[in-house]
Write an enzyme that holds these catalytic residues in place. Structure first.
Site, PDB file in Angstrom:
ATOM      1  CE  LYS A  24      -1.506  -1.754  -4.264  1.00  0.00           C
ATOM      2  NZ  LYS A  24      -2.644  -2.354  -3.575  1.00  0.00           N
ATOM      3  CD  GLN A  42      -4.414  -2.275  -0.068  1.00  0.00           C
ATOM      4  OE1 GLN A  42      -4.158  -1.758  -1.139  1.00  0.00           O
ATOM      5  NE2 GLN A  42      -3.838  -3.379   0.338  1.00  0.00           N
ATOM      6  CG  ASP A  51      -6.811  -4.931  -7.107  1.00  0.00           C
ATOM      7  OD1 ASP A  51      -5.631  -5.093  -7.457  1.00  0.00           O
ATOM      8  OD2 ASP A  51      -7.123  -4.393  -6.030  1.00  0.00           O
TER       9      ASP A  51
END
Length: 285
Positions: free
Chosen positions: A52, A96, A119
Protein backbone atom coordinates in the site's frame (compact mmCIF):
# COMPACT_ATOMS: atom_id res chain seq x y z
CA UNK A 1 -12.47 -19.05 -21.14
CA UNK A 2 -11.22 -15.50 -20.59
CA UNK A 3 -9.03 -14.32 -17.72
CA UNK A 4 -10.28 -11.34 -15.71
CA UNK A 5 -6.99 -9.45 -15.51
CA UNK A 6 -7.04 -7.40 -12.31
CA UNK A 7 -3.39 -6.48 -12.64
CA UNK A 8 -3.92 -4.69 -15.97
CA UNK A 9 -7.04 -2.86 -14.76
CA UNK A 10 -5.35 -1.84 -11.48
CA UNK A 11 -2.51 -0.30 -13.51
CA UNK A 12 -5.06 1.67 -15.55
CA UNK A 13 -6.82 2.92 -12.39
CA UNK A 14 -3.48 3.84 -10.83
CA UNK A 15 -2.57 5.95 -13.87
CA UNK A 16 -5.92 7.72 -13.64
CA UNK A 17 -5.42 8.40 -9.90
CA UNK A 18 -1.91 9.76 -10.60
CA UNK A 19 -3.36 12.23 -13.12
CA UNK A 20 -6.16 13.24 -10.74
CA UNK A 21 -3.66 13.80 -7.90
CA UNK A 22 -1.55 16.09 -10.11
CA UNK A 23 -4.70 18.02 -11.05
CA UNK A 24 -5.81 18.32 -7.40
CA UNK A 25 -2.36 19.58 -6.36
CA UNK A 26 -2.33 22.13 -9.19
CA UNK A 27 -5.82 23.44 -8.38
CA UNK A 28 -5.79 23.37 -4.56
CA UNK A 29 -2.14 22.85 -3.52
CA UNK A 30 -3.36 19.84 -1.47
CA UNK A 31 -1.76 16.38 -1.44
CA UNK A 32 -3.97 13.37 -0.57
CA UNK A 33 -2.79 11.83 2.71
CA UNK A 34 -3.23 8.24 3.95
CA UNK A 35 -2.38 7.09 7.48
CA UNK A 36 -2.04 3.39 8.34
CA UNK A 37 -2.04 1.74 11.75
CA UNK A 38 -0.04 -1.48 11.84
CA UNK A 39 0.04 -3.46 15.10
CA UNK A 40 2.53 -6.28 15.70
CA UNK A 41 4.85 -8.22 13.42
CA UNK A 42 2.43 -10.33 11.33
CA UNK A 43 4.31 -10.93 8.03
CA UNK A 44 1.16 -10.89 5.87
CA UNK A 45 -0.01 -7.59 7.39
CA UNK A 46 3.47 -6.09 7.00
CA UNK A 47 3.58 -7.18 3.36
CA UNK A 48 0.14 -5.65 2.64
CA UNK A 49 1.07 -2.36 4.31
CA UNK A 50 4.33 -2.25 2.37
CA UNK A 51 2.45 -2.76 -0.93
CA UNK A 52 0.00 0.00 0.00
CA UNK A 53 2.87 2.36 0.88
CA UNK A 54 4.56 1.74 -2.49
CA UNK A 55 1.28 2.33 -4.32
CA UNK A 56 0.80 5.64 -2.47
CA UNK A 57 4.32 6.71 -3.47
CA UNK A 58 3.64 5.84 -7.13
CA UNK A 59 0.50 8.01 -7.39
CA UNK A 60 1.87 10.95 -5.39
CA UNK A 61 0.05 10.53 -2.06
CA UNK A 62 1.52 11.52 1.28
CA UNK A 63 1.47 8.43 3.49
CA UNK A 64 2.48 7.61 7.05
CA UNK A 65 2.51 4.26 8.88
CA UNK A 66 2.10 4.13 12.65
CA UNK A 67 3.84 0.88 13.65
CA UNK A 68 2.81 -0.31 17.11
CA UNK A 69 3.94 -3.24 19.30
CA UNK A 70 1.79 -6.37 19.68
CA UNK A 71 1.11 -5.57 23.35
CA UNK A 72 -0.17 -2.04 22.64
CA UNK A 73 -3.06 -0.79 24.80
CA UNK A 74 -6.53 0.12 23.59
CA UNK A 75 -6.02 3.70 24.79
CA UNK A 76 -2.81 4.13 22.82
CA UNK A 77 -4.46 3.13 19.52
CA UNK A 78 -7.54 5.24 20.27
CA UNK A 79 -5.36 8.29 20.99
CA UNK A 80 -3.53 7.82 17.68
CA UNK A 81 -6.80 7.57 15.74
CA UNK A 82 -8.20 10.67 17.47
CA UNK A 83 -5.02 12.53 16.52
CA UNK A 84 -5.37 11.41 12.87
CA UNK A 85 -9.07 12.33 12.80
CA UNK A 86 -8.06 15.88 13.76
CA UNK A 87 -5.09 16.10 11.35
CA UNK A 88 -6.19 18.16 8.28
CA UNK A 89 -3.39 16.62 6.17
CA UNK A 90 -4.78 13.09 6.58
CA UNK A 91 -7.67 12.26 4.25
CA UNK A 92 -7.80 8.49 4.80
CA UNK A 93 -7.24 6.28 7.84
CA UNK A 94 -6.63 2.57 7.49
CA UNK A 95 -6.43 0.15 10.42
CA UNK A 96 -4.66 -3.01 9.27
CA UNK A 97 -6.62 -6.05 10.50
CA UNK A 98 -6.52 -8.34 12.39
CA UNK A 99 -5.73 -6.53 15.65
CA UNK A 100 -4.40 -8.44 18.69
CA UNK A 101 -6.92 -10.08 21.09
CA UNK A 102 -6.59 -7.41 23.82
CA UNK A 103 -7.93 -4.76 21.41
CA UNK A 104 -11.65 -4.14 20.89
CA UNK A 105 -11.63 -4.01 17.07
CA UNK A 106 -15.23 -2.79 16.78
CA UNK A 107 -14.53 0.17 19.05
CA UNK A 108 -11.41 1.04 17.05
CA UNK A 109 -13.21 0.95 13.69
CA UNK A 110 -16.09 3.01 15.08
CA UNK A 111 -13.66 5.68 16.25
CA UNK A 112 -12.39 6.40 12.72
CA UNK A 113 -14.02 9.52 11.24
CA UNK A 114 -16.50 8.15 8.62
CA UNK A 115 -15.26 10.83 6.20
CA UNK A 116 -11.74 9.31 6.47
CA UNK A 117 -12.87 5.67 6.54
CA UNK A 118 -11.32 4.66 3.20
CA UNK A 119 -11.66 0.96 4.10
CA UNK A 120 -15.45 1.35 4.37
CA UNK A 121 -15.66 -0.52 7.70
CA UNK A 122 -17.37 2.15 9.84
CA UNK A 123 -21.05 1.30 10.59
CA UNK A 124 -22.04 4.64 9.02
CA UNK A 125 -20.53 3.64 5.68
CA UNK A 126 -21.78 0.06 6.00
CA UNK A 127 -25.31 1.46 6.47
CA UNK A 128 -24.97 3.71 3.43
CA UNK A 129 -23.79 0.77 1.33
CA UNK A 130 -26.71 -1.44 2.36
CA UNK A 131 -29.21 1.34 1.61
CA UNK A 132 -27.49 2.08 -1.74
CA UNK A 133 -26.32 5.57 -0.78
CA UNK A 134 -22.94 7.08 -1.64
CA UNK A 135 -20.18 6.45 0.89
CA UNK A 136 -16.95 4.49 1.23
CA UNK A 137 -17.17 0.84 0.16
CA UNK A 138 -14.73 -1.88 1.30
CA UNK A 139 -11.93 -2.06 -1.25
CA UNK A 140 -11.99 -5.75 -2.19
CA UNK A 141 -15.68 -6.08 -3.14
CA UNK A 142 -15.56 -2.64 -4.80
CA UNK A 143 -12.60 -3.89 -6.84
CA UNK A 144 -14.57 -6.97 -7.89
CA UNK A 145 -17.42 -4.80 -9.20
CA UNK A 146 -14.94 -2.63 -11.14
CA UNK A 147 -13.37 -5.74 -12.65
CA UNK A 148 -16.74 -7.14 -13.76
CA UNK A 149 -17.64 -3.75 -15.23
CA UNK A 150 -14.35 -3.54 -17.16
CA UNK A 151 -15.25 -6.77 -18.95
CA UNK A 152 -18.85 -5.62 -19.57
CA UNK A 153 -20.26 -8.31 -17.28
CA UNK A 154 -23.69 -7.11 -16.20
CA UNK A 155 -24.85 -8.81 -12.99
CA UNK A 156 -28.46 -7.61 -13.36
CA UNK A 157 -30.81 -10.57 -13.05
CA UNK A 158 -27.91 -13.03 -12.72
CA UNK A 159 -27.81 -15.72 -10.02
CA UNK A 160 -24.79 -14.83 -7.89
CA UNK A 161 -23.44 -17.11 -5.17
CA UNK A 162 -21.21 -15.37 -2.62
CA UNK A 163 -19.21 -17.94 -0.65
CA UNK A 164 -18.05 -16.37 2.62
CA UNK A 165 -19.94 -13.96 4.88
CA UNK A 166 -17.23 -11.80 6.44
CA UNK A 167 -17.82 -8.12 7.21
CA UNK A 168 -14.82 -7.23 5.03
CA UNK A 169 -15.67 -9.19 1.87
CA UNK A 170 -18.77 -11.42 1.83
CA UNK A 171 -21.43 -9.12 3.27
CA UNK A 172 -20.43 -5.96 1.36
CA UNK A 173 -20.00 -8.07 -1.81
CA UNK A 174 -23.58 -9.31 -1.45
CA UNK A 175 -24.83 -5.73 -0.83
CA UNK A 176 -23.09 -4.38 -3.96
CA UNK A 177 -24.51 -7.20 -6.09
CA UNK A 178 -28.01 -6.57 -4.70
CA UNK A 179 -27.64 -2.86 -5.42
CA UNK A 180 -26.79 -3.84 -9.03
CA UNK A 181 -30.02 -5.91 -9.26
CA UNK A 182 -28.45 -9.36 -9.06
CA UNK A 183 -30.16 -12.30 -7.34
CA UNK A 184 -27.83 -13.10 -4.46
CA UNK A 185 -27.25 -16.17 -2.31
CA UNK A 186 -24.74 -15.99 0.54
CA UNK A 187 -23.13 -19.26 1.68
CA UNK A 188 -20.88 -19.71 4.70
CA UNK A 189 -19.35 -22.28 7.04
CA UNK A 190 -22.77 -23.49 8.24
CA UNK A 191 -24.27 -23.81 4.74
CA UNK A 192 -25.48 -27.34 4.09
CA UNK A 193 -24.39 -28.78 0.71
CA UNK A 194 -22.44 -25.88 -0.83
CA UNK A 195 -22.40 -27.60 -4.23
CA UNK A 196 -26.20 -27.36 -4.48
CA UNK A 197 -25.90 -23.56 -4.32
CA UNK A 198 -22.83 -23.06 -6.53
CA UNK A 199 -24.17 -25.28 -9.33
CA UNK A 200 -27.13 -22.94 -9.77
CA UNK A 201 -24.96 -19.81 -9.96
CA UNK A 202 -24.16 -17.78 -13.07
CA UNK A 203 -21.45 -16.02 -11.05
CA UNK A 204 -19.56 -17.54 -8.09
CA UNK A 205 -17.60 -15.15 -5.85
CA UNK A 206 -15.56 -16.94 -3.20
CA UNK A 207 -13.31 -15.58 -0.44
CA UNK A 208 -12.91 -17.86 2.57
CA UNK A 209 -9.25 -18.92 2.63
CA UNK A 210 -9.67 -22.63 1.80
CA UNK A 211 -7.46 -24.03 -0.97
CA UNK A 212 -9.42 -25.78 -3.78
CA UNK A 213 -12.77 -25.30 -2.03
CA UNK A 214 -14.54 -24.79 -5.38
CA UNK A 215 -14.05 -27.86 -7.56
CA UNK A 216 -14.93 -28.69 -11.15
CA UNK A 217 -18.13 -30.60 -10.27
CA UNK A 218 -19.47 -27.59 -8.31
CA UNK A 219 -19.54 -25.23 -11.30
CA UNK A 220 -21.93 -25.18 -14.27
CA UNK A 221 -20.64 -24.72 -17.82
CA UNK A 222 -20.11 -21.08 -18.75
CA UNK A 223 -20.13 -19.79 -15.17
CA UNK A 224 -18.11 -16.73 -14.16
CA UNK A 225 -15.71 -17.31 -11.25
CA UNK A 226 -14.30 -14.55 -9.05
CA UNK A 227 -11.68 -16.01 -6.71
CA UNK A 228 -11.12 -13.61 -3.80
CA UNK A 229 -9.21 -16.13 -1.69
CA UNK A 230 -5.47 -15.92 -1.17
CA UNK A 231 -3.57 -18.80 0.39
CA UNK A 232 0.00 -20.03 0.59
CA UNK A 233 0.25 -23.61 -0.72
CA UNK A 234 2.72 -26.17 0.68
CA UNK A 235 5.05 -25.50 -2.26
CA UNK A 236 5.10 -21.80 -1.33
CA UNK A 237 2.94 -20.66 -4.26
CA UNK A 238 0.07 -18.22 -3.82
CA UNK A 239 -3.24 -19.86 -4.70
CA UNK A 240 -6.93 -19.01 -4.34
CA UNK A 241 -10.01 -20.87 -3.12
CA UNK A 242 -10.77 -22.32 -6.56
CA UNK A 243 -9.17 -25.37 -8.18
CA UNK A 244 -8.08 -23.19 -11.10
CA UNK A 245 -6.57 -25.90 -13.33
CA UNK A 246 -9.72 -28.04 -13.37
CA UNK A 247 -12.40 -25.34 -13.01
CA UNK A 248 -11.14 -22.79 -15.56
CA UNK A 249 -11.90 -24.88 -18.71
CA UNK A 250 -15.63 -24.82 -17.76
CA UNK A 251 -15.81 -21.06 -17.21
CA UNK A 252 -16.60 -18.15 -19.49
CA UNK A 253 -14.51 -15.85 -17.24
CA UNK A 254 -12.27 -16.48 -14.23
CA UNK A 255 -9.87 -14.45 -12.07
CA UNK A 256 -6.34 -15.79 -11.54
CA UNK A 257 -4.56 -15.84 -8.17
CA UNK A 258 -2.32 -13.89 -8.00
CA UNK A 259 -3.12 -11.11 -10.48
CA UNK A 260 -6.92 -11.06 -10.21
CA UNK A 261 -8.71 -9.43 -7.28
CA UNK A 262 -5.57 -8.67 -5.21
CA UNK A 263 -4.25 -5.74 -7.27
CA UNK A 264 -7.80 -4.32 -7.47
CA UNK A 265 -8.00 -4.07 -3.67
CA UNK A 266 -5.04 -1.69 -3.57
CA UNK A 267 -6.29 0.23 -6.63
CA UNK A 268 -9.62 0.82 -4.83
CA UNK A 269 -7.83 1.99 -1.69
CA UNK A 270 -6.09 4.63 -3.83
CA UNK A 271 -9.41 5.53 -5.44
CA UNK A 272 -11.20 5.83 -2.07
CA UNK A 273 -8.39 7.97 -0.64
CA UNK A 274 -8.53 10.29 -3.65
CA UNK A 275 -12.31 10.56 -3.20
CA UNK A 276 -11.81 11.46 0.50
CA UNK A 277 -9.18 14.05 -0.43
CA UNK A 278 -11.50 15.69 -2.97
CA UNK A 279 -14.33 15.86 -0.41
CA UNK A 280 -11.89 17.32 2.13
CA UNK A 281 -10.71 19.92 -0.40
CA UNK A 282 -14.32 21.01 -1.00
CA UNK A 283 -14.78 21.56 2.76
CA UNK A 284 -11.69 23.76 2.90
CA UNK A 285 -12.92 26.09 0.14
Amino acid sequence: MQILDGKALAKKIEENVTNEVAKLKAETDLTPGLAVILVGQDPASQAYVNMKKKACDRVGFYSVTHEMPQDISQDAIENTITMMNQNPNIDGILVQLPLPPQIDTTKILELVDPAKDVDGFHPYNVGRLVTNLDGFVPCTPLGVMELLSEYNIDVKGKNCCVVGASNIVGKPMAALLLNADATVEVCHIFTDDLKKHTLNADIILVGVGVINLIKEDMVKDGAIIVDIGINRADNGKLVGDVDFANVSPKCSYITPVPGGVGPMTIAMLLSNTLKAAKLNAQKKR
